[in-house]
Enzyme design. Structure first.
Site, PDB file in Angstrom:
ATOM      1  N   LYS A  50       0.817  -1.310  -0.063  1.00  0.00           N
ATOM      2  CA  LYS A  50      -0.144  -0.084   0.034  1.00  0.00           C
ATOM      3  C   LYS A  50       0.928   1.329  -0.047  1.00  0.00           C
ATOM      4  O   LYS A  50       0.218   2.252  -0.117  1.00  0.00           O
ATOM      5  CB  LYS A  50      -0.975   0.121   1.227  1.00  0.00           C
ATOM      6  CG  LYS A  50      -1.566  -1.212   1.425  1.00  0.00           C
ATOM      7  CD  LYS A  50      -2.264  -1.250   3.020  1.00  0.00           C
ATOM      8  CE  LYS A  50      -2.735  -2.545   3.264  1.00  0.00           C
ATOM      9  NZ  LYS A  50      -2.685  -2.794   4.525  1.00  0.00           N
ATOM     10  N   GLY A  51       2.157   1.035   0.223  1.00  0.00           N
ATOM     11  CA  GLY A  51       2.995   2.198   0.549  1.00  0.00           C
ATOM     12  C   GLY A  51       3.166   3.336  -0.600  1.00  0.00           C
ATOM     13  O   GLY A  51       3.407   4.082  -0.459  1.00  0.00           O
ATOM     14  N   GLU A 106       7.149   2.349  -6.842  1.00  0.00           N
ATOM     15  CA  GLU A 106       7.194   2.196  -5.480  1.00  0.00           C
ATOM     16  C   GLU A 106       7.630   3.296  -4.526  1.00  0.00           C
ATOM     17  O   GLU A 106       8.452   4.189  -4.776  1.00  0.00           O
ATOM     18  CB  GLU A 106       8.286   1.034  -5.583  1.00  0.00           C
ATOM     19  CG  GLU A 106       8.835   0.363  -4.324  1.00  0.00           C
ATOM     20  CD  GLU A 106       7.807  -0.284  -3.376  1.00  0.00           C
ATOM     21  OE1 GLU A 106       6.657   0.186  -3.200  1.00  0.00           O
ATOM     22  OE2 GLU A 106       8.013  -1.535  -2.845  1.00  0.00           O
ATOM     23  N   ASP A 107       7.423   3.077  -3.105  1.00  0.00           N
ATOM     24  CA  ASP A 107       7.618   4.101  -2.196  1.00  0.00           C
ATOM     25  C   ASP A 107       9.335   3.958  -1.856  1.00  0.00           C
ATOM     26  O   ASP A 107       9.806   5.085  -1.814  1.00  0.00           O
ATOM     27  CB  ASP A 107       7.094   3.875  -0.808  1.00  0.00           C
ATOM     28  CG  ASP A 107       7.005   2.477  -0.223  1.00  0.00           C
ATOM     29  OD1 ASP A 107       7.718   1.567  -0.890  1.00  0.00           O
ATOM     30  OD2 ASP A 107       6.266   2.078   0.579  1.00  0.00           O
ATOM     31  N   ASP A 110      15.002  -0.892  -1.041  1.00  0.00           N
ATOM     32  CA  ASP A 110      15.594  -1.063   0.207  1.00  0.00           C
ATOM     33  C   ASP A 110      16.672  -2.089  -0.045  1.00  0.00           C
ATOM     34  O   ASP A 110      17.621  -2.018  -0.513  1.00  0.00           O
ATOM     35  CB  ASP A 110      14.625  -1.345   1.162  1.00  0.00           C
ATOM     36  CG  ASP A 110      15.369  -1.437   2.657  1.00  0.00           C
ATOM     37  OD1 ASP A 110      16.348  -0.764   3.036  1.00  0.00           O
ATOM     38  OD2 ASP A 110      14.716  -2.380   3.676  1.00  0.00           O
ATOM     39  N   LYS A 138      17.491   3.508  -0.218  1.00  0.00           N
ATOM     40  CA  LYS A 138      18.531   3.248   0.695  1.00  0.00           C
ATOM     41  C   LYS A 138      19.199   2.350   0.287  1.00  0.00           C
ATOM     42  O   LYS A 138      19.414   1.194   0.667  1.00  0.00           O
ATOM     43  CB  LYS A 138      17.493   2.570   2.001  1.00  0.00           C
ATOM     44  CG  LYS A 138      17.336   3.261   3.194  1.00  0.00           C
ATOM     45  CD  LYS A 138      16.918   2.347   4.190  1.00  0.00           C
ATOM     46  CE  LYS A 138      15.350   2.504   4.594  1.00  0.00           C
ATOM     47  NZ  LYS A 138      15.018   1.779   5.814  1.00  0.00           N
ATOM     48  N   PHE A 159      14.874   3.843   9.586  1.00  0.00           N
ATOM     49  CA  PHE A 159      13.564   3.286   9.042  1.00  0.00           C
ATOM     50  C   PHE A 159      12.853   4.624   9.023  1.00  0.00           C
ATOM     51  O   PHE A 159      12.859   5.431  10.094  1.00  0.00           O
ATOM     52  CB  PHE A 159      13.189   2.382  10.239  1.00  0.00           C
ATOM     53  CG  PHE A 159      11.718   1.734   9.699  1.00  0.00           C
ATOM     54  CD1 PHE A 159      12.074   0.578   8.882  1.00  0.00           C
ATOM     55  CD2 PHE A 159      10.495   2.184  10.009  1.00  0.00           C
ATOM     56  CE1 PHE A 159      11.061  -0.301   8.237  1.00  0.00           C
ATOM     57  CE2 PHE A 159       9.660   1.382   9.344  1.00  0.00           C
ATOM     58  CZ  PHE A 159      10.031   0.351   8.746  1.00  0.00           C
ATOM     59  N   VAL A 160      11.969   4.720   7.949  1.00  0.00           N
ATOM     60  CA  VAL A 160      11.272   6.036   7.833  1.00  0.00           C
ATOM     61  C   VAL A 160       9.914   5.684   7.411  1.00  0.00           C
ATOM     62  O   VAL A 160       9.422   4.629   7.104  1.00  0.00           O
ATOM     63  CB  VAL A 160      11.728   6.995   6.490  1.00  0.00           C
ATOM     64  CG1 VAL A 160      13.200   7.536   6.843  1.00  0.00           C
ATOM     65  CG2 VAL A 160      11.782   6.121   5.131  1.00  0.00           C
ATOM     66  N   ASP A 166       4.927   3.011   6.095  1.00  0.00           N
ATOM     67  CA  ASP A 166       4.354   2.598   7.388  1.00  0.00           C
ATOM     68  C   ASP A 166       5.230   2.071   8.327  1.00  0.00           C
ATOM     69  O   ASP A 166       6.453   1.257   8.117  1.00  0.00           O
ATOM     70  CB  ASP A 166       3.133   1.603   7.054  1.00  0.00           C
ATOM     71  CG  ASP A 166       3.549   0.277   6.868  1.00  0.00           C
ATOM     72  OD1 ASP A 166       4.704   0.083   5.821  1.00  0.00           O
ATOM     73  OD2 ASP A 166       3.345  -0.884   7.605  1.00  0.00           O
ATOM     74  N   ARG A 172       1.159   5.930   7.754  1.00  0.00           N
ATOM     75  CA  ARG A 172       1.194   6.273   6.435  1.00  0.00           C
ATOM     76  C   ARG A 172       0.561   7.763   6.094  1.00  0.00           C
ATOM     77  O   ARG A 172       0.835   8.198   4.796  1.00  0.00           O
ATOM     78  CB  ARG A 172       0.257   5.330   5.605  1.00  0.00           C
ATOM     79  CG  ARG A 172       0.859   3.834   5.645  1.00  0.00           C
ATOM     80  CD  ARG A 172      -0.009   2.963   4.748  1.00  0.00           C
ATOM     81  NE  ARG A 172       0.059   1.473   4.906  1.00  0.00           N
ATOM     82  CZ  ARG A 172       0.991   0.821   4.348  1.00  0.00           C
ATOM     83  NH1 ARG A 172       2.049   1.473   3.715  1.00  0.00           N
ATOM     84  NH2 ARG A 172       0.941  -0.459   4.651  1.00  0.00           N
TER      85      ARG A 172
HETATM   86  P1  IMP Z   1      12.842  -4.304  -0.479  1.00  0.00           P
HETATM   87  O1  IMP Z   1      12.362  -5.443  -0.954  1.00  0.00           O
HETATM   88  O2  IMP Z   1      13.760  -4.730   0.842  1.00  0.00           O
HETATM   89  O3  IMP Z   1      13.506  -3.328  -1.310  1.00  0.00           O
HETATM   90  O4  IMP Z   1      11.834  -3.558   0.391  1.00  0.00           O
HETATM   91  C1  IMP Z   1      10.989  -2.573  -0.175  1.00  0.00           C
HETATM   92  C2  IMP Z   1       9.692  -2.467   0.708  1.00  0.00           C
HETATM   93  O5  IMP Z   1      10.331  -2.459   2.179  1.00  0.00           O
HETATM   94  C3  IMP Z   1       9.080  -1.260   0.701  1.00  0.00           C
HETATM   95  O6  IMP Z   1       8.063  -1.421  -0.371  1.00  0.00           O
HETATM   96  C4  IMP Z   1       8.847  -0.820   2.053  1.00  0.00           C
HETATM   97  O7  IMP Z   1       7.434  -1.496   2.061  1.00  0.00           O
HETATM   98  C5  IMP Z   1       9.494  -1.651   3.209  1.00  0.00           C
HETATM   99  N1  IMP Z   1      10.451  -0.674   3.473  1.00  0.00           N
HETATM  100  C6  IMP Z   1      11.693  -0.776   3.404  1.00  0.00           C
HETATM  101  N2  IMP Z   1      12.441   0.028   4.122  1.00  0.00           N
HETATM  102  C7  IMP Z   1      11.539   1.009   4.710  1.00  0.00           C
HETATM  103  C8  IMP Z   1      11.242   1.914   5.784  1.00  0.00           C
HETATM  104  O8  IMP Z   1      12.449   2.539   6.004  1.00  0.00           O
HETATM  105  N3  IMP Z   1      10.117   2.385   6.307  1.00  0.00           N
HETATM  106  C9  IMP Z   1       8.976   1.720   5.780  1.00  0.00           C
HETATM  107  N4  IMP Z   1       9.035   0.716   4.878  1.00  0.00           N
HETATM  108  C10 IMP Z   1      10.315   0.445   4.476  1.00  0.00           C
HETATM  109 MG    MG Z   2       5.806  -1.380   0.247  1.00  0.00          MG
END
Ligand code: IMP
Ligand code: MG
Length: 188
Positions: A50-51, A106-107, A110, A138, A159-160, A166, A172
């Site tokens: 939902k981000g 995408e939000d 990471d 990040k 962590f944001v 969220d 959110r």
């Molecule tokens: P990835 O698969 O590790 O790249 O993660 C992406 C997902 O992790 C994002 O869509 C977010 O939902 C969540 N995420 C990663 N870092 C953060 C953060 O700092 N705050 C909130 N959600 C995060």
């Molecule tokens: Mg997400």
């Protein structure tokens, strides 16, 4: 493992990392870049629930092209601040991606696991083109290499929350992007 604290931390105890005005300005620039790159064409914005919803809503309004929306649902974090390392599709898109200019929205990038997984899903549907628009990156946490074609901000390894992001489904709706202090989620 102790249960996570369910009570949201007051917003007054959070540090603002990126203000709503900075976000608005940057997202408008991203919209202009997309408008320029796809001049005369249509785009399909595919948000990751939902981000990405708030980012998609703002980005879409600064794209001056014919545009349609769709959404993926994924589960990877399950109310935690560390990735589980596995990504699962909980909702597929409703429309065909074939022959479309797909922009995955995408939000935050990471570890890269989510977007690598979704990139493969999209490419299987033979889009005309594929791009990634991410509000935040990040890079310190990357496990699988992947880059956004349109990126809002590179941020430090914190962590944001806010602007769609969220912690355990909370925060959110904060208009700014804030750093969630570790006291809000560390056990004890
Ligand atoms: P990835 O698969 O590790 O790249 O993660 C992406 C997902 O992790 C994002 O869509 C977010 O939902 C969540 N995420 C990663 N870092 C953060 C953060 O700092 N705050 C909130 N959600 C995060
Ligand atoms: Mg997400």
């Amino acid at each position: 493992m102790n249960p996570l604290p369910p009570v949201p931390l007051p917003v007054s105890r959070m540090k603002v990392l990126i203000t709503r005005d900075e976000i608005t300005r940057r997202v408008a620039e991203m919209g202009r870049d997309i408008t320029r790159d796809f001049e005369g064409q249509s785009v399909l914005l595919v948000g990751v629930l939902k981000g990405a919803t708030i980012f998609l809503a703002e980005l879409a309004r600064s794209i001056e092209l014919d545009a349609t929306f769709d959404f993926f649902g994924v589960s990877s974090y399950a109310d935690r601040t560390q990735p589980s390392g596995e990504v699962r599709l909980t909702k597929d898109v409703d429309t065909s991606l074939e022959g479309k200019n797909v922009i995955l929205v995408e939000d935050i990038l990471d570890t890269g696991l989510t977007l690598n997984y979704l990139k493969n899903v999209v490419l299987q549907h033979q889009p005309r083109s594929f791009k990634i628009a991410a509000l935040l990156d990040k890079p310190a946490r990357r496990i699988q290499p992947i880059d956004a074609d349109y990126l809002g901000f590179t941020i430090p390894n914190e962590f944001v929350v806010g602007y769609g992001l969220d912690y355990a489904e909370h925060y959110r709706n904060l208009p700014d992007i804030c750093i969630l202090p570790p006291e809000a989620y560390s056990a004890g």
